[in-house]
Design a protein around this motif. Structure first.
Motif, PDB file in Angstrom:
ATOM      1  N   GLU A  16       0.833  -1.206   0.000  1.00 21.79           N
ATOM      2  CA  GLU A  16       0.000   0.000   0.000  1.00 21.79           C
ATOM      3  C   GLU A  16       0.869   1.259   0.000  1.00 21.79           C
ATOM      4  O   GLU A  16       0.581   2.222  -0.713  1.00 21.79           O
ATOM      5  CB  GLU A  16      -0.914   0.008   1.220  1.00 21.79           C
ATOM      6  CG  GLU A  16      -2.008  -1.025   1.191  1.00 21.79           C
ATOM      7  CD  GLU A  16      -2.734  -1.170   2.517  1.00 21.79           C
ATOM      8  OE1 GLU A  16      -2.340  -0.509   3.513  1.00 21.79           O
ATOM      9  OE2 GLU A  16      -3.693  -1.952   2.572  1.00 21.79           O
ATOM     10  N   LEU A  17       1.920   1.231   0.793  1.00 19.21           N
ATOM     11  CA  LEU A  17       2.819   2.379   0.843  1.00 19.21           C
ATOM     12  C   LEU A  17       3.513   2.579  -0.497  1.00 19.21           C
ATOM     13  O   LEU A  17       3.712   3.718  -0.934  1.00 19.21           O
ATOM     14  CB  LEU A  17       3.855   2.201   1.957  1.00 19.21           C
ATOM     15  CG  LEU A  17       3.329   2.394   3.372  1.00 19.21           C
ATOM     16  CD1 LEU A  17       4.377   1.969   4.388  1.00 19.21           C
ATOM     17  CD2 LEU A  17       2.913   3.830   3.599  1.00 19.21           C
ATOM     18  N   SER A  23       2.078   7.206  -6.374  1.00 21.60           N
ATOM     19  CA  SER A  23       1.042   8.194  -6.662  1.00 21.60           C
ATOM     20  C   SER A  23       1.527   9.601  -6.334  1.00 21.60           C
ATOM     21  O   SER A  23       1.361  10.529  -7.129  1.00 21.60           O
ATOM     22  CB  SER A  23      -0.214   7.861  -5.857  1.00 21.60           C
ATOM     23  OG  SER A  23      -1.186   8.845  -6.038  1.00 21.60           O
ATOM     24  N   GLU A  24       2.104   9.757  -5.170  1.00 25.56           N
ATOM     25  CA  GLU A  24       2.606  11.071  -4.756  1.00 25.56           C
ATOM     26  C   GLU A  24       3.743  11.527  -5.676  1.00 25.56           C
ATOM     27  O   GLU A  24       3.808  12.688  -6.072  1.00 25.56           O
ATOM     28  CB  GLU A  24       3.088  11.031  -3.301  1.00 25.56           C
ATOM     29  CG  GLU A  24       3.551  12.358  -2.759  1.00 25.56           C
ATOM     30  CD  GLU A  24       2.452  13.408  -2.669  1.00 25.56           C
ATOM     31  OE1 GLU A  24       2.743  14.590  -2.931  1.00 25.56           O
ATOM     32  OE2 GLU A  24       1.303  13.056  -2.339  1.00 25.56           O
ATOM     33  N   GLY A  25       4.615  10.608  -6.030  1.00 24.18           N
ATOM     34  CA  GLY A  25       5.751  10.945  -6.883  1.00 24.18           C
ATOM     35  C   GLY A  25       5.355  11.328  -8.294  1.00 24.18           C
ATOM     36  O   GLY A  25       6.104  12.042  -8.980  1.00 24.18           O
ATOM     37  N   ASP A  32       7.360  16.669  -0.860  1.00 22.04           N
ATOM     38  CA  ASP A  32       8.610  16.005  -0.496  1.00 22.04           C
ATOM     39  C   ASP A  32       8.593  15.459   0.927  1.00 22.04           C
ATOM     40  O   ASP A  32       9.129  14.385   1.190  1.00 22.04           O
ATOM     41  CB  ASP A  32       9.795  16.952  -0.674  1.00 22.04           C
ATOM     42  CG  ASP A  32      10.073  17.275  -2.132  1.00 22.04           C
ATOM     43  OD1 ASP A  32       9.757  16.430  -3.003  1.00 22.04           O
ATOM     44  OD2 ASP A  32      10.618  18.357  -2.408  1.00 22.04           O
ATOM     45  N   GLN A  33       7.968  16.181   1.841  1.00 26.11           N
ATOM     46  CA  GLN A  33       7.897  15.704   3.226  1.00 26.11           C
ATOM     47  C   GLN A  33       7.040  14.456   3.330  1.00 26.11           C
ATOM     48  O   GLN A  33       7.381  13.521   4.058  1.00 26.11           O
ATOM     49  CB  GLN A  33       7.376  16.795   4.147  1.00 26.11           C
ATOM     50  CG  GLN A  33       8.374  17.910   4.359  1.00 26.11           C
ATOM     51  CD  GLN A  33       7.833  18.974   5.297  1.00 26.11           C
ATOM     52  OE1 GLN A  33       6.622  19.120   5.466  1.00 26.11           O
ATOM     53  NE2 GLN A  33       8.734  19.735   5.894  1.00 26.11           N
ATOM     54  N   ALA A  34       5.946  14.440   2.616  1.00 24.93           N
ATOM     55  CA  ALA A  34       5.077  13.259   2.629  1.00 24.93           C
ATOM     56  C   ALA A  34       5.809  12.073   2.022  1.00 24.93           C
ATOM     57  O   ALA A  34       5.735  10.959   2.555  1.00 24.93           O
ATOM     58  CB  ALA A  34       3.783  13.539   1.869  1.00 24.93           C
ATOM     59  N   LEU A  35       6.505  12.298   0.920  1.00 23.00           N
ATOM     60  CA  LEU A  35       7.271  11.212   0.293  1.00 23.00           C
ATOM     61  C   LEU A  35       8.323  10.669   1.248  1.00 23.00           C
ATOM     62  O   LEU A  35       8.490   9.453   1.368  1.00 23.00           O
ATOM     63  CB  LEU A  35       7.949  11.708  -0.994  1.00 23.00           C
ATOM     64  CG  LEU A  35       7.109  11.711  -2.241  1.00 23.00           C
ATOM     65  CD1 LEU A  35       7.858  12.364  -3.391  1.00 23.00           C
ATOM     66  CD2 LEU A  35       6.686  10.304  -2.612  1.00 23.00           C
ATOM     67  N   GLN A  36       9.006  11.558   1.910  1.00 21.44           N
ATOM     68  CA  GLN A  36      10.042  11.147   2.854  1.00 21.44           C
ATOM     69  C   GLN A  36       9.452  10.306   3.990  1.00 21.44           C
ATOM     70  O   GLN A  36       9.997   9.268   4.368  1.00 21.44           O
ATOM     71  CB  GLN A  36      10.713  12.400   3.413  1.00 21.44           C
ATOM     72  CG  GLN A  36      12.098  12.198   3.941  1.00 21.44           C
ATOM     73  CD  GLN A  36      12.729  13.537   4.257  1.00 21.44           C
ATOM     74  OE1 GLN A  36      12.098  14.402   4.867  1.00 21.44           O
ATOM     75  NE2 GLN A  36      13.967  13.713   3.855  1.00 21.44           N
ATOM     76  N   ARG A  37       8.315  10.745   4.508  1.00 19.74           N
ATOM     77  CA  ARG A  37       7.654  10.013   5.602  1.00 19.74           C
ATOM     78  C   ARG A  37       7.206   8.628   5.136  1.00 19.74           C
ATOM     79  O   ARG A  37       7.413   7.626   5.826  1.00 19.74           O
ATOM     80  CB  ARG A  37       6.451  10.815   6.112  1.00 19.74           C
ATOM     81  CG  ARG A  37       5.718  10.158   7.258  1.00 19.74           C
ATOM     82  CD  ARG A  37       4.497  10.963   7.689  1.00 19.74           C
ATOM     83  NE  ARG A  37       3.600  11.320   6.601  1.00 19.74           N
ATOM     84  CZ  ARG A  37       2.714  10.488   6.064  1.00 19.74           C
ATOM     85  NH1 ARG A  37       2.616   9.239   6.482  1.00 19.74           N
ATOM     86  NH2 ARG A  37       1.914  10.886   5.092  1.00 19.74           N
TER      87      ARG A  37
END
Length: 56
Positions: A16-17, A23-25, A32-37
């Motif tokens: 899922e992640l 999707s975010e990318g 970028d913060q969400a991707l990093q998390r």
């Protein structure tokens, strides 16, 4: 395998992640913060899965 249900749950969450990261990318302006998390959480799940697999 004693930890099999836990490993399967972790594999599901990991997948899922992976989808959320893709999707975010693919957004025009990814967060970028969400991707990093998300990536950090995905790595933690992978490490936990490996630890459980080695324990058996």
């Amino acid at each position: 395998m004693l930890h099999a249900p836990r490993v399967r749950a972790l594999e599901t969450r990991h997948a899922e992640l992976e989808l959320r990261i893709a999707s975010e990318g693919s957004r025009p302006r990814p967060d970028d913060q969400a991707l990093q998390r998300l990536k950090r959480e995905k790595l933690q799940l992978k490490e936990e899965m490996e630890k459980l697999r080695r324990a058996n």
